[in-house]
Motif scaffolding. Structure first.
Motif, PDB file in Angstrom:
ATOM      1  N   HIS A  14      21.589 -53.648 -48.178  1.00 48.98           N
ATOM      2  CA  HIS A  14      21.340 -52.334 -47.587  1.00 48.98           C
ATOM      3  C   HIS A  14      20.567 -51.436 -48.548  1.00 48.98           C
ATOM      4  CE1 HIS A  14      21.899 -49.176 -44.683  1.00 48.98           C
ATOM      5  NE2 HIS A  14      22.208 -48.376 -45.680  1.00 48.98           N
ATOM      6  N   TRP A  45      32.672 -50.223 -40.487  1.00 51.78           N
ATOM      7  CA  TRP A  45      31.798 -49.100 -40.846  1.00 51.78           C
ATOM      8  C   TRP A  45      30.439 -49.583 -41.328  1.00 51.78           C
ATOM      9  CZ3 TRP A  45      29.509 -48.281 -45.446  1.00 51.78           C
ATOM     10  CH2 TRP A  45      30.143 -48.635 -46.633  1.00 51.78           C
ATOM     11  N   ARG A  46      30.393 -50.750 -41.945  1.00 50.05           N
ATOM     12  CA  ARG A  46      29.083 -51.292 -42.351  1.00 50.05           C
ATOM     13  C   ARG A  46      28.258 -51.692 -41.121  1.00 50.05           C
ATOM     14  NH1 ARG A  46      32.540 -52.240 -46.511  1.00 50.05           N
ATOM     15  NH2 ARG A  46      31.698 -52.014 -48.622  1.00 50.05           N
ATOM     16  N   ARG A  49      26.886 -48.562 -39.771  1.00 51.90           N
ATOM     17  CA  ARG A  49      25.764 -48.135 -40.609  1.00 51.90           C
ATOM     18  C   ARG A  49      24.482 -48.878 -40.205  1.00 51.90           C
ATOM     19  NH1 ARG A  49      26.317 -49.387 -46.907  1.00 51.90           N
ATOM     20  NH2 ARG A  49      26.155 -51.507 -46.090  1.00 51.90           N
ATOM     21  N   TRP A  53      20.893 -47.257 -38.612  1.00 49.05           N
ATOM     22  CA  TRP A  53      19.526 -47.476 -39.087  1.00 49.05           C
ATOM     23  C   TRP A  53      18.650 -48.076 -37.994  1.00 49.05           C
ATOM     24  CZ3 TRP A  53      17.400 -44.960 -42.798  1.00 49.05           C
ATOM     25  CH2 TRP A  53      18.231 -44.392 -43.762  1.00 49.05           C
ATOM     26  N   ALA A  88      34.156 -42.873 -44.399  1.00 45.07           N
ATOM     27  CA  ALA A  88      33.011 -43.660 -43.936  1.00 45.07           C
ATOM     28  C   ALA A  88      32.989 -43.831 -42.421  1.00 45.07           C
ATOM     29  CB  ALA A  88      32.973 -45.024 -44.629  1.00 45.07           C
ATOM     30  N   TRP A  92      29.856 -42.294 -40.115  1.00 45.46           N
ATOM     31  CA  TRP A  92      28.960 -43.115 -39.304  1.00 45.46           C
ATOM     32  C   TRP A  92      29.158 -42.860 -37.825  1.00 45.46           C
ATOM     33  CZ3 TRP A  92      24.850 -44.282 -41.636  1.00 45.46           C
ATOM     34  CH2 TRP A  92      24.851 -44.523 -43.004  1.00 45.46           C
ATOM     35  N   CYS A  96      25.831 -41.696 -35.761  1.00 45.11           N
ATOM     36  CA  CYS A  96      25.469 -42.569 -34.628  1.00 45.11           C
ATOM     37  C   CYS A  96      25.552 -41.804 -33.314  1.00 45.11           C
ATOM     38  CB  CYS A  96      26.373 -43.810 -34.589  1.00 45.11           C
ATOM     39  SG  CYS A  96      25.987 -45.040 -35.849  1.00 45.11           S
TER      40      CYS A  96
END
Length: 106
Positions: A14, A45-46, A49, A53, A88, A92, A96
């Motif tokens: 990332h 949460w990743r 993320r 993006w 986190a 996000w 989002c």
């Protein structure tokens, strides 16, 4: 590869997301990790993320960006449910949600 090692690799990729190869590998690894650990807070949460993006890419259509924003928001809400005391998931979810709404406004 252990789950912590996968998450560390996702984070490393990332940081280099402006490199197309790293970005592509990150996307693939996030999907594989999400399939492996769909209720893990760090994974959720990743994944949110990643979807942020994707939804922030101006080359996508407004409709597609909004869909990615909604997917990220959903993943982040699952992260919040898994660990409501960590920031986190909340962060996000908020960003989002914003990209989801921006896609609806256009």
């Amino acid at each position: 590869m252990s789950l912590p090692a996968q998450l560390a690799r996702i984070d490393e990729l990332h940081r280099r997301r402006d490199d197309y190869a790293a970005w592509t590998e990150e996307q693939q690894l996030v999907q594989a990790t999400l399939a492996r650990a769909p209720t893990d807070y760090g994974t959720l949460w990743r994944a949110a993320r990643l979807y942020f993006w994707l939804s922030d890419d101006p080359s996508g259509t407004s409709d597609q960006r909004s869909k990615w924003g909604l997917q990220g928001w959903d993943l982040a809400e699952h992260a919040v449910a898994a660990n409501p005391n960590d920031v986190a998931g909340h962060y996000w979810a908020a960003v989002c949600m914003g990209n989801y709404a921006l896609g609806l406004a256009w």
